[in-house]
Design a protein around this motif. Structure first.
Motif, mmCIF file in Angstrom:
data_model
loop_
_atom_site.group_PDB
_atom_site.id
_atom_site.type_symbol
_atom_site.label_atom_id
_atom_site.label_comp_id
_atom_site.label_asym_id
_atom_site.label_seq_id
_atom_site.Cartn_x
_atom_site.Cartn_y
_atom_site.Cartn_z
ATOM 1 N N TYR A 51 -27.521 -41.549 -114.824
ATOM 2 C CA TYR A 51 -28.886 -42.080 -114.784
ATOM 3 C C TYR A 51 -29.883 -41.053 -115.323
ATOM 4 N N GLU A 52 -29.729 -39.804 -114.928
ATOM 5 C CA GLU A 52 -30.608 -38.766 -115.456
ATOM 6 C C GLU A 52 -30.504 -38.700 -116.979
ATOM 7 N N HIS A 53 -29.292 -38.819 -117.494
ATOM 8 C CA HIS A 53 -29.099 -38.818 -118.947
ATOM 9 C C HIS A 53 -29.819 -40.004 -119.589
ATOM 10 N N ALA A 54 -29.723 -41.178 -118.945
ATOM 11 C CA ALA A 54 -30.394 -42.368 -119.474
ATOM 12 C C ALA A 54 -31.916 -42.180 -119.485
ATOM 13 N N LEU A 55 -32.452 -41.559 -118.456
ATOM 14 C CA LEU A 55 -33.895 -41.335 -118.413
ATOM 15 C C LEU A 55 -34.336 -40.372 -119.508
ATOM 16 N N ARG A 56 -33.538 -39.340 -119.745
ATOM 17 C CA ARG A 56 -33.882 -38.428 -120.838
ATOM 18 C C ARG A 56 -33.823 -39.151 -122.182
ATOM 19 N N LEU A 92 -36.442 -38.868 -109.770
ATOM 20 C CA LEU A 92 -35.909 -38.650 -111.113
ATOM 21 C C LEU A 92 -36.795 -39.319 -112.167
ATOM 22 N N LEU A 93 -37.294 -40.514 -111.859
ATOM 23 C CA LEU A 93 -38.201 -41.180 -112.787
ATOM 24 C C LEU A 93 -39.405 -40.308 -113.115
ATOM 25 N N ARG A 94 -39.908 -39.622 -112.119
ATOM 26 C CA ARG A 94 -41.133 -38.853 -112.303
ATOM 27 C C ARG A 94 -40.908 -37.562 -113.090
ATOM 28 N N THR A 95 -39.650 -37.172 -113.264
ATOM 29 C CA THR A 95 -39.385 -36.005 -114.098
ATOM 30 C C THR A 95 -39.549 -36.301 -115.577
ATOM 31 N N VAL A 96 -39.532 -37.589 -115.940
ATOM 32 C CA VAL A 96 -39.668 -37.967 -117.363
ATOM 33 C C VAL A 96 -40.906 -38.791 -117.622
#
Length: 285
Positions: A244-249, A280-284
């Protein structure tokens, strides 16, 4: 209700055991998602609950019954009901799955409905069918539609198009978007015996064009003997969070849902999963 321009918040499924808590004590959520078919009735308790929820939260309608990959076409009654629900609720997003569910019977008989999310072959013919049905739905609803990648427990010998390319073509030809289910990617990679399931899932994500992912789903899975089942019955796994983190990036702060449909926990546990997604959303963002 969260207003546009505010920091992103993940959503959760609105399920009956949590109705009272979520409606009497609204939570900081980006949206709630419901299965469209559960709210097709014109009256009664279910539509009333959804109307009440709409006053507190944005609503995403997620269907399981259109059978968008069915050569028999889209059921007219089902589409009628979905259109009425969309007009009544004015949802943030509307979605269903890249699957087939309907098969023709003899002339004069209604199509047979499998009541399951059956996988489609990734072939030019399947793509033509899916594009035609998605276009029909979008024309009727007068809005873009999201199509979810499936957790599939078999594949077809005539598969000819890589799944990411299949979704890219679908979106290019119809103007629809993709609902990217990250848990489904992991389930499929594990069942395929991938030597590095996380890397395989990230590679799938990298092959999708930018701008087509309109929502992301997260969920838990379970192992049953020698197969992995997408049961939505537990916390999101650590590897799925990393994907998921990869998808957000890759795609940015896409609206994200934590799905939990079986063995439902107490609400604070589910909200905790949504809070992790929100962080995690808020990191991107």
């Amino acid at each position: 209700m969260v207003e546009a321009g505010q920091a992103p918040l993940a959503g959760i499924g609105l399920r009956q055991p949590h109705y009272a808590e979520l409606l009497e004590n609204p939570q900081p959520l980006g949206f709630v998602e419901v299965h469209s078919e559960n709210f097709f009735a014109d009256g009664g308790a279910a539509p009333a609950v959804l109307e009440q929820a709409r006053r507190h939260y944005a609503v995403s309608l997620h269907g399981v019954g259109l059978g968008l990959g069915s050569a028999a076409g889209v059921d007219a009654w089902h589409l009628d009901r979905l259109e009425r629900l969309v007009r009544r609720i004015e949802p943030a997003r509307v979605s269903d799955h890249a699957c087939f569910a309907r098969a023709p019977r003899q002339a004069g008989q209604a199509a047979l409905h499998a009541n399951d999310l059956l996988p489609i072959a990734f072939t030019p013919a399947s793509l033509d069918i899916l594009c035609a049905n998605v276009s029909q739905v979008q024309d009727r609803l007068k809005r873009p539609f999201l199509v979810e990648n499936l957790s599939a427990y078999l594949s077809f010998a005539d598969d000819a198009i890589p799944e990411p390319a299949f979704f890219a073509a679908l979106c290019a030809r119809t103007g629809c978007g993709t609902l990217l289910d990250v848990n489904n990617l992991m389930v499929n990679a594990l069942n395929a015996g991938s030597p590095d399931p996380q890397a395989a899932c990230c590679a799938f994500i990298d092959e999708l064009p930018s701008g087509i992912v309109g929502e992301i789903h997260l969920a838990g899975y379970c192992r049953l003997d020698d197969i992995v089942i997408d049961d939505h019955g537990s916390r999101v796994r650590a590897a799925v969070w990393r994907i998921y983190e990869h998808a957000l990036r890759r795609f940015g702060a896409v609206p994200t849902l934590v799905e939990w449909d079986t063995d439902l926990p107490v609400l604070p546990v589910l909200l905790g999963e949504a809070q992790q997604a929100t962080a995690l959303l808020r990191t991107v963002a």
